[in-house]
Write an enzyme that holds these catalytic residues in place. Structure first.
Site, PDB file in Angstrom:
ATOM      1  N   SER A 236       0.989  -1.235   0.107  1.00 35.85           N
ATOM      2  CA  SER A 236      -0.058  -0.025   0.051  1.00 35.85           C
ATOM      3  C   SER A 236       0.784   1.135  -0.111  1.00 35.85           C
ATOM      4  CB  SER A 236      -0.874  -0.037   1.274  1.00 35.85           C
ATOM      5  OG  SER A 236      -0.217   0.043   2.500  1.00 35.85           O
ATOM      6  N   LYS A 281      -5.952   4.636   8.358  1.00 42.30           N
ATOM      7  CA  LYS A 281      -4.588   5.354   7.999  1.00 42.30           C
ATOM      8  C   LYS A 281      -4.931   6.927   7.953  1.00 42.30           C
ATOM      9  CE  LYS A 281      -2.729   1.598   5.329  1.00 42.30           C
ATOM     10  NZ  LYS A 281      -2.190   1.015   3.886  1.00 42.30           N
TER      11      LYS A 281
END
EC number: 3.4.21.53
Length: 350
Positions: A236, A281
Protein backbone atom coordinates in the site's frame (compact mmCIF):
# COMPACT_ATOMS: atom_id res chain seq x y z
CA UNK A 1 -6.31 -29.71 69.89
CA UNK A 2 -6.19 -26.58 67.67
CA UNK A 3 -9.19 -25.66 65.55
CA UNK A 4 -8.67 -26.06 61.83
CA UNK A 5 -8.52 -22.73 59.99
CA UNK A 6 -11.62 -22.02 58.00
CA UNK A 7 -11.01 -20.92 54.43
CA UNK A 8 -13.34 -18.28 53.06
CA UNK A 9 -13.90 -16.73 49.63
CA UNK A 10 -12.56 -13.48 51.08
CA UNK A 11 -9.12 -15.02 51.62
CA UNK A 12 -8.99 -16.08 47.98
CA UNK A 13 -10.37 -12.81 46.58
CA UNK A 14 -6.96 -11.22 45.77
CA UNK A 15 -5.94 -14.30 43.79
CA UNK A 16 -9.27 -14.40 41.99
CA UNK A 17 -8.92 -10.74 41.04
CA UNK A 18 -5.37 -11.29 39.77
CA UNK A 19 -6.55 -14.25 37.70
CA UNK A 20 -9.46 -12.25 36.27
CA UNK A 21 -7.18 -9.31 35.46
CA UNK A 22 -4.77 -11.63 33.63
CA UNK A 23 -7.65 -13.31 31.77
CA UNK A 24 -9.15 -10.00 30.60
CA UNK A 25 -6.06 -7.85 30.01
CA UNK A 26 -3.11 -10.21 29.48
CA UNK A 27 -4.16 -13.58 28.05
CA UNK A 28 -4.32 -13.49 24.24
CA UNK A 29 -7.36 -14.81 22.41
CA UNK A 30 -7.19 -16.25 18.84
CA UNK A 31 -8.12 -12.94 17.19
CA UNK A 32 -6.36 -9.78 16.08
CA UNK A 33 -7.07 -6.08 16.45
CA UNK A 34 -6.60 -3.85 13.40
CA UNK A 35 -6.35 -0.16 14.22
CA UNK A 36 -4.54 3.06 13.29
CA UNK A 37 -0.83 2.34 12.89
CA UNK A 38 2.13 4.61 12.31
CA UNK A 39 2.92 7.54 10.02
CA UNK A 40 6.47 7.19 8.67
CA UNK A 41 8.59 9.93 7.06
CA UNK A 42 9.94 8.56 3.78
CA UNK A 43 13.08 10.69 4.14
CA UNK A 44 14.18 7.87 6.48
CA UNK A 45 13.46 5.15 3.90
CA UNK A 46 14.64 6.28 0.45
CA UNK A 47 18.06 7.22 -0.95
CA UNK A 48 19.17 7.98 -4.51
CA UNK A 49 22.87 7.53 -5.27
CA UNK A 50 23.42 7.55 -1.52
CA UNK A 51 21.72 10.92 -1.00
CA UNK A 52 18.74 11.55 1.25
CA UNK A 53 15.91 14.04 0.88
CA UNK A 54 16.64 17.38 2.59
CA UNK A 55 13.87 19.46 1.00
CA UNK A 56 11.29 21.10 3.25
CA UNK A 57 8.09 19.25 4.15
CA UNK A 58 7.73 15.50 3.89
CA UNK A 59 6.04 12.54 2.24
CA UNK A 60 4.66 9.95 4.66
CA UNK A 61 3.47 6.37 4.35
CA UNK A 62 0.74 5.25 6.73
CA UNK A 63 0.16 1.82 8.22
CA UNK A 64 -2.57 -0.25 9.83
CA UNK A 65 -1.51 -1.53 13.23
CA UNK A 66 -2.12 -5.23 13.87
CA UNK A 67 -1.81 -6.80 17.32
CA UNK A 68 -3.06 -9.94 19.02
CA UNK A 69 -6.31 -9.41 20.91
CA UNK A 70 -7.20 -9.82 24.55
CA UNK A 71 -10.74 -9.83 25.94
CA UNK A 72 -10.27 -6.21 26.99
CA UNK A 73 -9.04 -5.00 23.58
CA UNK A 74 -11.77 -7.00 21.84
CA UNK A 75 -14.43 -5.21 23.90
CA UNK A 76 -12.76 -1.87 23.17
CA UNK A 77 -12.70 -2.65 19.45
CA UNK A 78 -16.41 -3.43 19.49
CA UNK A 79 -17.19 0.12 20.64
CA UNK A 80 -14.51 1.86 18.53
CA UNK A 81 -14.97 3.38 15.08
CA UNK A 82 -11.40 2.70 14.01
CA UNK A 83 -10.41 -0.57 15.72
CA UNK A 84 -11.65 -3.86 14.34
CA UNK A 85 -11.60 -7.42 15.66
CA UNK A 86 -10.62 -9.93 12.95
CA UNK A 87 -9.95 -13.65 12.96
CA UNK A 88 -6.66 -15.14 11.84
CA UNK A 89 -8.39 -16.48 8.73
CA UNK A 90 -9.74 -13.02 7.88
CA UNK A 91 -6.27 -11.55 8.30
CA UNK A 92 -4.08 -14.25 6.76
CA UNK A 93 -6.41 -16.52 4.81
CA UNK A 94 -5.13 -20.09 4.85
CA UNK A 95 -1.49 -18.99 5.17
CA UNK A 96 0.69 -19.84 8.14
CA UNK A 97 2.31 -16.97 10.05
CA UNK A 98 5.57 -17.51 8.17
CA UNK A 99 3.83 -17.69 4.80
CA UNK A 100 1.88 -14.54 5.58
CA UNK A 101 5.09 -12.68 6.45
CA UNK A 102 6.73 -13.94 3.23
CA UNK A 103 3.77 -12.76 1.14
CA UNK A 104 3.75 -9.34 2.81
CA UNK A 105 7.48 -9.02 2.17
CA UNK A 106 6.96 -9.86 -1.50
CA UNK A 107 4.19 -7.28 -1.80
CA UNK A 108 6.46 -4.66 -0.23
CA UNK A 109 9.38 -5.55 -2.54
CA UNK A 110 7.05 -5.50 -5.56
CA UNK A 111 5.60 -2.16 -4.45
CA UNK A 112 9.07 -0.64 -4.17
CA UNK A 113 10.04 -2.01 -7.57
CA UNK A 114 6.95 -0.54 -9.24
CA UNK A 115 7.48 2.78 -7.44
CA UNK A 116 11.09 3.06 -8.63
CA UNK A 117 10.03 2.20 -12.17
CA UNK A 118 7.30 4.86 -12.20
CA UNK A 119 9.53 7.52 -10.65
CA UNK A 120 12.32 6.85 -13.15
CA UNK A 121 9.88 6.84 -16.06
CA UNK A 122 8.41 10.19 -14.99
CA UNK A 123 11.84 11.68 -14.29
CA UNK A 124 13.28 10.51 -17.62
CA UNK A 125 15.88 8.20 -16.06
CA UNK A 126 16.96 5.11 -18.04
CA UNK A 127 16.28 1.72 -16.47
CA UNK A 128 15.71 -1.96 -17.30
CA UNK A 129 13.29 -4.49 -15.81
CA UNK A 130 14.73 -7.98 -15.38
CA UNK A 131 12.57 -11.08 -14.96
CA UNK A 132 14.00 -13.15 -12.10
CA UNK A 133 11.44 -15.94 -12.08
CA UNK A 134 8.01 -16.76 -10.73
CA UNK A 135 7.31 -15.88 -7.12
CA UNK A 136 5.32 -18.50 -5.17
CA UNK A 137 2.36 -16.91 -3.36
CA UNK A 138 0.39 -20.04 -2.44
CA UNK A 139 0.71 -23.82 -2.68
CA UNK A 140 -2.29 -26.11 -3.27
CA UNK A 141 -2.77 -28.76 -0.58
CA UNK A 142 -3.02 -31.36 -3.38
CA UNK A 143 0.23 -30.24 -5.05
CA UNK A 144 2.95 -32.87 -5.31
CA UNK A 145 5.35 -30.02 -4.50
CA UNK A 146 3.77 -29.26 -1.12
CA UNK A 147 6.62 -29.47 1.39
CA UNK A 148 9.22 -29.30 -1.39
CA UNK A 149 8.66 -25.70 -2.49
CA UNK A 150 7.67 -22.98 0.00
CA UNK A 151 5.70 -19.75 -0.21
CA UNK A 152 8.26 -17.04 -0.87
CA UNK A 153 10.45 -19.18 -3.15
CA UNK A 154 11.18 -18.07 -6.71
CA UNK A 155 10.71 -20.66 -9.46
CA UNK A 156 13.46 -20.10 -12.03
CA UNK A 157 12.79 -22.96 -14.47
CA UNK A 158 11.07 -26.25 -15.28
CA UNK A 159 12.81 -29.29 -16.80
CA UNK A 160 15.91 -27.19 -17.47
CA UNK A 161 13.92 -24.58 -19.41
CA UNK A 162 13.89 -20.90 -18.40
CA UNK A 163 11.16 -18.36 -19.08
CA UNK A 164 10.77 -14.61 -19.55
CA UNK A 165 7.41 -14.34 -17.76
CA UNK A 166 4.95 -16.33 -15.68
CA UNK A 167 2.75 -16.57 -18.79
CA UNK A 168 5.52 -18.46 -20.62
CA UNK A 169 5.91 -20.88 -17.71
CA UNK A 170 2.14 -21.52 -17.55
CA UNK A 171 2.01 -22.05 -21.32
CA UNK A 172 4.79 -24.64 -21.11
CA UNK A 173 3.05 -26.53 -18.28
CA UNK A 174 -0.26 -26.49 -20.18
CA UNK A 175 1.45 -28.40 -22.99
CA UNK A 176 2.22 -31.30 -20.63
CA UNK A 177 -0.08 -33.95 -19.11
CA UNK A 178 -1.67 -34.40 -15.69
CA UNK A 179 0.48 -36.83 -13.72
CA UNK A 180 3.59 -36.13 -15.80
CA UNK A 181 6.78 -35.78 -13.74
CA UNK A 182 8.62 -32.46 -13.91
CA UNK A 183 11.69 -31.03 -12.22
CA UNK A 184 11.30 -27.50 -10.90
CA UNK A 185 14.32 -25.25 -10.33
CA UNK A 186 13.82 -22.63 -7.64
CA UNK A 187 15.59 -20.27 -5.28
CA UNK A 188 15.05 -20.72 -1.55
CA UNK A 189 16.67 -18.29 0.93
CA UNK A 190 19.28 -17.38 -1.70
CA UNK A 191 20.13 -21.00 -2.59
CA UNK A 192 19.41 -22.69 -5.95
CA UNK A 193 17.49 -25.94 -5.48
CA UNK A 194 15.50 -28.50 -7.46
CA UNK A 195 12.40 -30.54 -6.68
CA UNK A 196 10.72 -33.31 -8.67
CA UNK A 197 7.02 -34.14 -8.63
CA UNK A 198 3.94 -34.93 -10.71
CA UNK A 199 1.63 -32.34 -12.24
CA UNK A 200 -1.90 -32.19 -10.81
CA UNK A 201 -5.21 -31.33 -12.48
CA UNK A 202 -6.21 -27.72 -11.73
CA UNK A 203 -9.78 -26.43 -11.38
CA UNK A 204 -9.45 -25.30 -15.02
CA UNK A 205 -8.82 -28.98 -15.93
CA UNK A 206 -5.35 -28.00 -17.13
CA UNK A 207 -2.18 -29.60 -15.72
CA UNK A 208 -0.29 -27.52 -13.18
CA UNK A 209 2.36 -27.49 -10.46
CA UNK A 210 -0.31 -26.35 -8.00
CA UNK A 211 1.10 -22.97 -6.99
CA UNK A 212 -0.27 -19.42 -6.98
CA UNK A 213 2.28 -17.33 -8.79
CA UNK A 214 3.26 -13.87 -10.00
CA UNK A 215 6.22 -12.36 -11.81
CA UNK A 216 9.31 -11.65 -9.71
CA UNK A 217 11.11 -8.75 -11.38
CA UNK A 218 14.02 -6.48 -10.52
CA UNK A 219 14.78 -2.98 -11.80
CA UNK A 220 18.33 -1.99 -12.75
CA UNK A 221 19.72 1.43 -13.62
CA UNK A 222 22.93 3.45 -13.53
CA UNK A 223 21.10 5.57 -10.95
CA UNK A 224 21.00 3.71 -7.64
CA UNK A 225 17.72 3.87 -5.71
CA UNK A 226 17.48 2.17 -2.33
CA UNK A 227 14.27 1.78 -0.34
CA UNK A 228 14.49 0.23 3.12
CA UNK A 229 11.11 -0.16 4.79
CA UNK A 230 12.39 -2.31 7.64
CA UNK A 231 9.70 -4.64 8.97
CA UNK A 232 6.80 -2.88 7.21
CA UNK A 233 5.11 -5.15 4.67
CA UNK A 234 2.37 -5.02 2.05
CA UNK A 235 1.84 -3.11 -1.20
CA UNK A 236 0.00 0.00 0.00
CA UNK A 237 2.95 2.41 0.13
CA UNK A 238 3.49 2.28 -3.64
CA UNK A 239 2.17 5.78 -4.41
CA UNK A 240 4.10 7.47 -1.62
CA UNK A 241 7.34 5.63 -2.48
CA UNK A 242 6.89 6.84 -6.07
CA UNK A 243 6.51 10.47 -5.01
CA UNK A 244 9.48 10.39 -2.64
CA UNK A 245 11.72 8.71 -5.23
CA UNK A 246 10.62 11.19 -7.91
CA UNK A 247 11.46 14.08 -5.57
CA UNK A 248 14.98 12.71 -5.02
CA UNK A 249 15.51 12.04 -8.74
CA UNK A 250 14.40 15.54 -9.82
CA UNK A 251 15.23 17.76 -6.80
CA UNK A 252 12.17 19.90 -7.65
CA UNK A 253 10.86 20.25 -4.08
CA UNK A 254 7.43 19.19 -5.36
CA UNK A 255 5.98 19.25 -1.81
CA UNK A 256 6.65 22.99 -1.47
CA UNK A 257 7.15 22.61 2.26
CA UNK A 258 3.93 20.68 3.01
CA UNK A 259 3.50 17.55 5.12
CA UNK A 260 1.80 15.03 2.82
CA UNK A 261 0.63 11.52 3.72
CA UNK A 262 -1.23 8.99 1.65
CA UNK A 263 -1.70 5.42 0.56
CA UNK A 264 -2.37 3.30 -2.51
CA UNK A 265 -0.70 0.60 -4.56
CA UNK A 266 1.07 1.45 -7.82
CA UNK A 267 1.37 -0.64 -10.97
CA UNK A 268 3.48 -0.51 -14.12
CA UNK A 269 0.99 1.90 -15.74
CA UNK A 270 1.09 4.33 -12.82
CA UNK A 271 -2.46 3.51 -11.67
CA UNK A 272 -3.09 3.99 -7.94
CA UNK A 273 -4.90 0.96 -6.55
CA UNK A 274 -7.32 0.27 -3.72
CA UNK A 275 -6.04 -0.76 -0.29
CA UNK A 276 -7.58 -1.95 2.98
CA UNK A 277 -7.94 -0.04 6.23
CA UNK A 278 -7.86 3.45 4.74
CA UNK A 279 -10.01 4.83 7.56
CA UNK A 280 -7.33 3.80 10.06
CA UNK A 281 -4.63 5.40 7.91
CA UNK A 282 -6.54 8.68 7.78
CA UNK A 283 -6.65 8.67 11.59
CA UNK A 284 -2.91 8.12 12.07
CA UNK A 285 -2.02 10.68 9.37
CA UNK A 286 -4.24 13.31 11.00
CA UNK A 287 -2.92 12.55 14.47
CA UNK A 288 0.65 12.98 13.23
CA UNK A 289 0.13 16.40 11.65
CA UNK A 290 -0.30 15.65 7.94
CA UNK A 291 -1.86 18.56 6.02
CA UNK A 292 -2.78 16.59 2.89
CA UNK A 293 -3.76 12.94 2.38
CA UNK A 294 -3.74 11.25 -1.05
CA UNK A 295 -6.45 8.57 -1.29
CA UNK A 296 -7.04 6.12 -4.18
CA UNK A 297 -10.08 7.09 -6.23
CA UNK A 298 -10.49 3.52 -7.42
CA UNK A 299 -12.88 2.31 -10.10
CA UNK A 300 -15.55 -0.12 -8.86
CA UNK A 301 -17.04 -2.41 -11.50
CA UNK A 302 -20.76 -3.00 -11.92
CA UNK A 303 -20.26 -6.67 -11.00
CA UNK A 304 -18.69 -5.72 -7.65
CA UNK A 305 -21.42 -3.15 -6.98
CA UNK A 306 -24.07 -5.80 -7.62
CA UNK A 307 -22.42 -8.11 -5.09
CA UNK A 308 -21.84 -5.29 -2.58
CA UNK A 309 -24.27 -2.39 -3.13
CA UNK A 310 -22.89 -0.45 -0.13
CA UNK A 311 -19.27 -0.50 -1.29
CA UNK A 312 -17.44 2.85 -1.37
CA UNK A 313 -14.27 3.91 -3.13
CA UNK A 314 -11.18 4.36 -0.97
CA UNK A 315 -11.55 8.12 -1.39
CA UNK A 316 -15.16 8.02 -0.16
CA UNK A 317 -14.10 5.89 2.83
CA UNK A 318 -11.30 8.35 3.60
CA UNK A 319 -13.63 11.36 3.46
CA UNK A 320 -16.09 9.58 5.77
CA UNK A 321 -13.32 8.83 8.28
CA UNK A 322 -12.09 12.41 8.09
CA UNK A 323 -15.54 13.72 8.96
CA UNK A 324 -15.81 11.37 11.96
CA UNK A 325 -12.60 12.73 13.48
CA UNK A 326 -13.28 16.29 12.32
CA UNK A 327 -9.82 16.53 10.73
CA UNK A 328 -8.48 19.69 9.13
CA UNK A 329 -6.35 17.53 6.82
CA UNK A 330 -7.34 17.87 3.14
CA UNK A 331 -8.18 14.53 1.54
CA UNK A 332 -7.32 14.44 -2.18
CA UNK A 333 -8.56 11.76 -4.65
CA UNK A 334 -6.00 10.32 -7.09
CA UNK A 335 -6.43 7.73 -9.83
CA UNK A 336 -2.82 7.84 -11.06
CA UNK A 337 0.53 9.07 -9.82
CA UNK A 338 0.24 11.82 -12.44
CA UNK A 339 -2.92 13.05 -10.66
CA UNK A 340 -0.84 13.48 -7.50
CA UNK A 341 1.93 15.30 -9.39
CA UNK A 342 -0.62 17.59 -11.06
CA UNK A 343 -2.09 18.45 -7.65
CA UNK A 344 1.38 19.18 -6.27
CA UNK A 345 2.18 21.34 -9.29
CA UNK A 346 -0.70 23.67 -8.38
CA UNK A 347 0.03 23.62 -4.64
CA UNK A 348 1.01 26.95 -3.12
CA UNK A 349 4.40 27.31 -1.40
CA UNK A 350 4.08 26.99 2.33
Amino acid sequence: MKDKKRFSLKSFLPYILIALFALVFVVRIPYYIEGPGSTENLKDFVTVDGKTDDSSGGFYLTTVGVRKATIATAIFAHFSDFNELVSKEELMGSSTNKEYEQIQKYYMDSSQNAAIEQAMKLAGVDYEMTFKGVYVLTIDEKSDFKGKIAVGDTVTGVDGKTFKSSEELVAYIKGLKVGQEVTVSFEHDGEEKEATGDLIELSTKNPGIGIGLTDHTEITSDTSVEIDAGSIGGPSAGLMFTLETYELLTNKNIRKGHEIAGTGTINSEGVVGRIGGIDKKVVTASQNGAEIFFAPDDEISEEIREENPDIKTNYEEAVEAGKKINTEMKIVPVKTVQDALDYLENLEEK
